[in-house]
Design a protein around this motif. Structure first.
Motif, PDB file in Angstrom:
ATOM      1  N   VAL A   1     -12.282 137.513 115.587  1.00  0.00           N
ATOM      2  CA  VAL A   1     -11.486 138.683 115.953  1.00  0.00           C
ATOM      3  C   VAL A   1     -11.489 138.947 117.466  1.00  0.00           C
ATOM      4  O   VAL A   1     -10.423 139.086 118.066  1.00  0.00           O
ATOM      5  CB  VAL A   1     -11.941 139.917 115.152  1.00  0.00           C
ATOM      6  CG1 VAL A   1     -11.230 141.158 115.627  1.00  0.00           C
ATOM      7  CG2 VAL A   1     -11.691 139.696 113.671  1.00  0.00           C
ATOM      8  N   LEU A  21      -9.332 136.407 119.187  1.00  0.00           N
ATOM      9  CA  LEU A  21      -7.902 136.659 119.007  1.00  0.00           C
ATOM     10  C   LEU A  21      -7.447 137.854 119.829  1.00  0.00           C
ATOM     11  O   LEU A  21      -6.360 137.853 120.396  1.00  0.00           O
ATOM     12  CB  LEU A  21      -7.620 136.920 117.530  1.00  0.00           C
ATOM     13  CG  LEU A  21      -7.009 135.769 116.756  1.00  0.00           C
ATOM     14  CD1 LEU A  21      -7.066 136.037 115.281  1.00  0.00           C
ATOM     15  CD2 LEU A  21      -5.572 135.551 117.175  1.00  0.00           C
ATOM     16  N   GLU A  22      -8.313 138.871 119.902  1.00  0.00           N
ATOM     17  CA  GLU A  22      -7.935 140.068 120.668  1.00  0.00           C
ATOM     18  C   GLU A  22      -7.633 139.707 122.116  1.00  0.00           C
ATOM     19  O   GLU A  22      -6.702 140.242 122.719  1.00  0.00           O
ATOM     20  CB  GLU A  22      -9.065 141.099 120.623  1.00  0.00           C
ATOM     21  CG  GLU A  22      -8.985 142.002 119.414  1.00  0.00           C
ATOM     22  CD  GLU A  22     -10.104 143.024 119.377  1.00  0.00           C
ATOM     23  OE1 GLU A  22     -11.040 142.912 120.184  1.00  0.00           O
ATOM     24  OE2 GLU A  22     -10.037 143.922 118.520  1.00  0.00           O
ATOM     25  N   VAL A  45      -4.335 138.064 122.380  1.00  0.00           N
ATOM     26  CA  VAL A  45      -3.266 139.048 122.268  1.00  0.00           C
ATOM     27  C   VAL A  45      -3.128 139.833 123.568  1.00  0.00           C
ATOM     28  O   VAL A  45      -2.021 140.131 124.016  1.00  0.00           O
ATOM     29  CB  VAL A  45      -3.542 139.974 121.078  1.00  0.00           C
ATOM     30  CG1 VAL A  45      -2.605 141.148 121.108  1.00  0.00           C
ATOM     31  CG2 VAL A  45      -3.381 139.212 119.789  1.00  0.00           C
ATOM     32  N   ASP A  81     -10.053 154.987 113.592  1.00  0.00           N
ATOM     33  CA  ASP A  81      -9.325 154.071 112.719  1.00  0.00           C
ATOM     34  C   ASP A  81      -7.913 153.797 113.207  1.00  0.00           C
ATOM     35  O   ASP A  81      -7.362 152.737 112.987  1.00  0.00           O
ATOM     36  CB  ASP A  81      -9.246 154.647 111.301  1.00  0.00           C
ATOM     37  CG  ASP A  81     -10.615 154.745 110.677  1.00  0.00           C
ATOM     38  OD1 ASP A  81     -11.525 154.067 111.194  1.00  0.00           O
ATOM     39  OD2 ASP A  81     -10.770 155.494 109.702  1.00  0.00           O
ATOM     40  N   LEU A 131      -6.692 150.429 115.047  1.00  0.00           N
ATOM     41  CA  LEU A 131      -6.313 149.174 114.396  1.00  0.00           C
ATOM     42  C   LEU A 131      -4.827 149.165 114.047  1.00  0.00           C
ATOM     43  O   LEU A 131      -4.148 148.168 114.209  1.00  0.00           O
ATOM     44  CB  LEU A 131      -7.156 148.942 113.149  1.00  0.00           C
ATOM     45  CG  LEU A 131      -8.560 148.432 113.468  1.00  0.00           C
ATOM     46  CD1 LEU A 131      -9.447 148.497 112.259  1.00  0.00           C
ATOM     47  CD2 LEU A 131      -8.504 147.016 114.016  1.00  0.00           C
ATOM     48  N   TYR A 132      -4.330 150.328 113.571  1.00  0.00           N
ATOM     49  CA  TYR A 132      -2.894 150.419 113.290  1.00  0.00           C
ATOM     50  C   TYR A 132      -2.096 150.188 114.563  1.00  0.00           C
ATOM     51  O   TYR A 132      -1.132 149.446 114.603  1.00  0.00           O
ATOM     52  CB  TYR A 132      -2.539 151.803 112.733  1.00  0.00           C
ATOM     53  CG  TYR A 132      -2.951 152.023 111.309  1.00  0.00           C
ATOM     54  CD1 TYR A 132      -2.434 151.228 110.288  1.00  0.00           C
ATOM     55  CD2 TYR A 132      -3.824 153.039 110.970  1.00  0.00           C
ATOM     56  CE1 TYR A 132      -2.803 151.435 108.977  1.00  0.00           C
ATOM     57  CE2 TYR A 132      -4.199 153.263 109.653  1.00  0.00           C
ATOM     58  CZ  TYR A 132      -3.685 152.449 108.658  1.00  0.00           C
ATOM     59  OH  TYR A 132      -4.046 152.657 107.365  1.00  0.00           O
ATOM     60  N   GLN A 150      -3.012 148.752 117.367  1.00  0.00           N
ATOM     61  CA  GLN A 150      -3.138 147.396 117.871  1.00  0.00           C
ATOM     62  C   GLN A 150      -2.223 146.458 117.081  1.00  0.00           C
ATOM     63  O   GLN A 150      -1.493 145.657 117.662  1.00  0.00           O
ATOM     64  CB  GLN A 150      -4.593 146.957 117.741  1.00  0.00           C
ATOM     65  CG  GLN A 150      -4.946 145.769 118.602  1.00  0.00           C
ATOM     66  CD  GLN A 150      -6.362 145.306 118.342  1.00  0.00           C
ATOM     67  OE1 GLN A 150      -6.953 145.609 117.314  1.00  0.00           O
ATOM     68  NE2 GLN A 150      -6.924 144.577 119.265  1.00  0.00           N
ATOM     69  N   GLY A 151      -2.273 146.599 115.746  1.00  0.00           N
ATOM     70  CA  GLY A 151      -1.430 145.761 114.902  1.00  0.00           C
ATOM     71  C   GLY A 151       0.034 145.957 115.244  1.00  0.00           C
ATOM     72  O   GLY A 151       0.781 144.999 115.425  1.00  0.00           O
ATOM     73  N   ALA A 152       0.430 147.220 115.349  1.00  0.00           N
ATOM     74  CA  ALA A 152       1.833 147.522 115.638  1.00  0.00           C
ATOM     75  C   ALA A 152       2.228 146.963 116.995  1.00  0.00           C
ATOM     76  O   ALA A 152       3.335 146.448 117.176  1.00  0.00           O
ATOM     77  CB  ALA A 152       2.049 149.030 115.607  1.00  0.00           C
ATOM     78  N   PHE A 176       1.038 144.280 118.542  1.00  0.00           N
ATOM     79  CA  PHE A 176       1.286 142.830 118.476  1.00  0.00           C
ATOM     80  C   PHE A 176       2.660 142.570 117.948  1.00  0.00           C
ATOM     81  O   PHE A 176       3.382 141.723 118.444  1.00  0.00           O
ATOM     82  CB  PHE A 176       0.421 142.139 117.411  1.00  0.00           C
ATOM     83  CG  PHE A 176      -0.984 142.161 117.686  1.00  0.00           C
ATOM     84  CD1 PHE A 176      -1.469 142.734 118.819  1.00  0.00           C
ATOM     85  CD2 PHE A 176      -1.849 141.562 116.799  1.00  0.00           C
ATOM     86  CE1 PHE A 176      -2.813 142.730 119.036  1.00  0.00           C
ATOM     87  CE2 PHE A 176      -3.169 141.562 117.020  1.00  0.00           C
ATOM     88  CZ  PHE A 176      -3.660 142.152 118.132  1.00  0.00           C
ATOM     89  N   ILE A 177       2.972 143.273 116.826  1.00  0.00           N
ATOM     90  CA  ILE A 177       4.230 142.984 116.145  1.00  0.00           C
ATOM     91  C   ILE A 177       5.385 143.264 117.104  1.00  0.00           C
ATOM     92  O   ILE A 177       6.301 142.461 117.245  1.00  0.00           O
ATOM     93  CB  ILE A 177       4.338 143.835 114.868  1.00  0.00           C
ATOM     94  CG1 ILE A 177       3.168 143.489 113.930  1.00  0.00           C
ATOM     95  CG2 ILE A 177       5.658 143.609 114.180  1.00  0.00           C
ATOM     96  CD1 ILE A 177       3.000 144.416 112.762  1.00  0.00           C
ATOM     97  N   MET A 237       5.441 140.675 120.078  1.00  0.00           N
ATOM     98  CA  MET A 237       5.865 139.336 119.684  1.00  0.00           C
ATOM     99  C   MET A 237       7.340 139.279 119.350  1.00  0.00           C
ATOM    100  O   MET A 237       8.013 138.302 119.657  1.00  0.00           O
ATOM    101  CB  MET A 237       5.056 138.875 118.464  1.00  0.00           C
ATOM    102  CG  MET A 237       3.670 138.452 118.815  1.00  0.00           C
ATOM    103  SD  MET A 237       3.717 137.146 120.039  1.00  0.00           S
ATOM    104  CE  MET A 237       2.382 137.630 121.070  1.00  0.00           C
TER     105      MET A 237
END
Lengths: 282, 346
Positions: free
Chosen positions: B268, B271-272, B275, B308, B311-312, B314-316, B318-319, B322
């Motif tokens: 992780v 990967l971070e 990113v 928490d 994480l949302y 961070q995920g958002a 990346f999406i 990209m």
């Protein structure tokens, strides 16, 4: 010697789980060049489906549909736009898996949950516990199903054509976009089924997929892209290697040994066990 | 000439003069941490952005550097090589110092290993893998598997590595008290200078003939091979350089942050960082550095607010990056600059 034999069902069942996971990966990877890091989350989704239903027979088709639908949505919304950029899809799908994992943590809580195995799976024949036997049976069914689909149905043959040469397939009138969707659906669905399988041998947690996904990718690398035979042999080999390396050395060295073996194997067969022959420069 | 170097000089002055004067010690320590990550990111920018090798295992090299440094610190604190045992060994029931540890009592050896160890591993792995023309996604998967294996190994060898907890409780470095603000400020200056020098060196490298060859390998490996060059060699050397940078960053990270553990170098975190480079802009070295600092800052800021939610987010992120801006911040700013220049010209 008995220890050697006792280790066999463990290795084979881990191999079977890896196989179910890798079946999906090898086709999305081989056909679309997509490295789907969210595949691990589909395993997790399948496992939580089993947890919610607490009924193995119902859980299998349900997990297939749930994970398959998630894969389909991901393919349509995001991955579709990134074809031809495999490394970007890797990062994008990892972002998706982060979100899904956190979602699982919020919905089901961070601690592991347990799925109660049905009573007819307790016990076993000789050294083979029924639950591990069931997992192996599941993998066999998965392989036979995929093989039947690929070689005996029109859609499957079209899928193979797309794997072999996308442009040529498209010029021959195959709707490659539809085939991609279908491949993604089936591949993700199988990950869901694998998720149900792992509930039989361990607890379920939000990070469940992470544990298997790296090994499953190694199966794809060792087996060769989009190769059913390769995936079967590599998954069983890796499962057995894992469990025996853990048994003979200690658990912490096992993964290092597996890694070294894979690197050594790539010296002999850099593109995996089976290679799709082509004259294209890659 | 002056105009070309102006941006770098401005950033250097801000980082070396303004930041230590203006920031309180806690914030300066955080910045030093981000700059350590930025050194790793620079290596990723070189290997991935310029060389097309997506390495998902930089955490391994970062960790090797970190553990080398931590071993030295633990040994000085326990009373030199051959003397006392580090605290965690006593807890795990180790009775005499393992042979692996002995040479790490020497600071030159420890620092040397922090850089050369990762480079050696990268050279071996690179030679084995690139010679066989294993590349692209395959290479990415292999480096990721390496990171996963490394974490399990470190956790398992409790007596040697401190297991899951890793190593912490460092008190002094070269006779300086690590808890002192002045030591931390000095460390910050060292980290910032190392980053600046490495940035300049990497930029020089990229602009050299070797750098052009590297970009050529990225864009058309077979053509480069047909021209008589050896792409495997070019890639292996680059991979080793980026590994050495990660190792050095790890060695600097340990005294700055005061801990090294498997959680800091697994799949992780590796990967971070990749990113972060993608967010900053992989095609520009400055983008990689910027990305690491921005993402590091964002992570701290958001984790402080809502644990928490990060994480949302961070995920958002990346999406979005990209799909919408694959060239990252550097790409966006470059296209704005290009448009401005265009507007001025017409």
């Amino acid at each position: 010697m008995t220890a050697f034999v006792n280790q066999l069902p463990i290795g084979l069942s881990i191999g079977a789980v890896l196989l179910l996971i890798a079946l999906g990966l090898t086709f999305t990877f081989g056909q679309m060049g997509v490295i789907n890091m969210a595949h691990g989350s589909f395993i997790m989704a399948g496992a939580y489906t089993a947890y919610l239903l607490q009924d193995l027979v119902l859980a299998l088709p349900a997990a297939f549909l749930v994970a398959g639908a998630m894969g389909l949505v991901l393919e349509r919304l995001a991955i579709r736009h990134l074809y031809g950029r495999p490394l970007d899809t890797l990062l994008l799908t990892w972002g998706v898996s982060l979100v899904l994992q956190q979602l699982a943590r919020d919905l089901f809580g961070a601690p592991n949950v347990q799925v109660s195995a049905p009573s007819w799976l307790s016990g076993g024949v000789g050294i083979l516990p029924y639950n591990r036997l069931f997992i192996m049976g599941l993998a066999v069914a998965g392989v036979v199903g995929v093989w039947f689909y690929l070689t005996r149905t029109g859609l499957g043959r079209r899928t193979q054509a797309v794997v072999q040469n996308r442009q040529l397939a498209a010029t021959s009138g195959i709707d490659t976009g539809r085939i991609d969707m279908l491949t993604f659906f089936i591949g993700s669905g199988l990950a869901g089924v694998a998720g149900v399988a792992v509930t039989l041998i361990g607890p379920v947690g939000p990070a469940l997929g992470d544990y298997y996904i790296v090994d499953a990718f190694l199966v794809v690398v060792a087996g060769g892209l989009g190769q059913l035979r390769g995936a079967v042999l590599a998954a069983l080999g890796l499962g057995l290697l894992n469990s025996y390396a853990e048994f003979w050395s200690d658990a912490s060295l096992a993964k290092v040994i597996v890694f070294a073996v894979i690197i050594a194997f790539l010296q002999i067969r850099p593109q995996g066990m089976f290679v799709l022959r082509s004259r294209a420069l890659t | 000439m002056i105009r070309r170097h102006l941006p770098f000089a401005t950033v250097a002055v801000i980082a070396l003069v303004a930041a230590p004067l203006l920031l309180e010690p806690f914030r300066l320590g955080l910045l030093a941490k981000y700059l350590c990550y930025a050194i790793v990111a620079l290596g990723i920018g070189l290997a991935w952005g310029k060389g097309g090798m997506l390495t998902l295992g930089q955490g391994v090299f970062f960790g090797l550097g970190g553990y080398s440094m931590a071993m030295y610190l633990k040994l000085t604190e326990a009373g030199g090589a051959g003397g006392g045992l580090p605290d965690f060994m006593v807890w795990s029931g180790v009775e005499s110092l393992p042979a692996l540890w002995v040479p790490f009592g020497n600071p030159v050896f420890a620092l040397g290993m922090a850089v050369l160890g990762p480079m050696a591993i990268a050279l071996i792995l690179g030679t084995l893998v690139f010679r066989q023309r294993v590349r692209g996604a395959y290479f990415a998967i292999l480096t990721q598997a390496l990171a996963a294996a490394m974490v399990i190994l470190l956790v398992g060898q409790q007596g040697l590595t401190g297991g899951t907890n890793g190593m912490t409780n460092f008190f002094e470095l070269f006779g300086q008290d690590l808890a002192e603000d002045s030591t931390q400020r000095g460390l910050y200056l060292v980290v910032a200078s190392v980053l600046g020098l490495l940035y300049l060196a990497t930029r020089q490298l990229v602009n050299s003939r070797y750098g052009r060859l590297l970009v050529a390998v990225r864009d058309g490996e077979d053509r480069v091979r047909f021209l008589g060059y050896d792409p495997a060699l070019v890639k292996t050397v680059t991979f080793a350089i980026s590994a050495g940078m990660a190792g050095l960053a790890g060695a600097l990270f340990v005294p700055v942050v005061g801990i090294i553990s498997p959680a800091l170098l697994g799949v992780v975190p590796s990967l971070e960082l990749v990113v972060a480079v993608a967010v900053g802009g992989r095609h520009a070295l400055a983008g990689a550095v910027l990305g690491a600092v921005v993402m590091g800052y964002a992570k701290t800021a958001f984790s402080e607010q809502f644990a928490d939610g990060w994480l949302y987010l961070q995920g958002a992120l990346f999406i979005l990056v990209m799909t919408l801006a694959p060239k990252g911040i550097a790409g966006i700013s470059r296209s704005i600059a290009g448009r401005l220049r265009h507007a001025r010209a017409t």
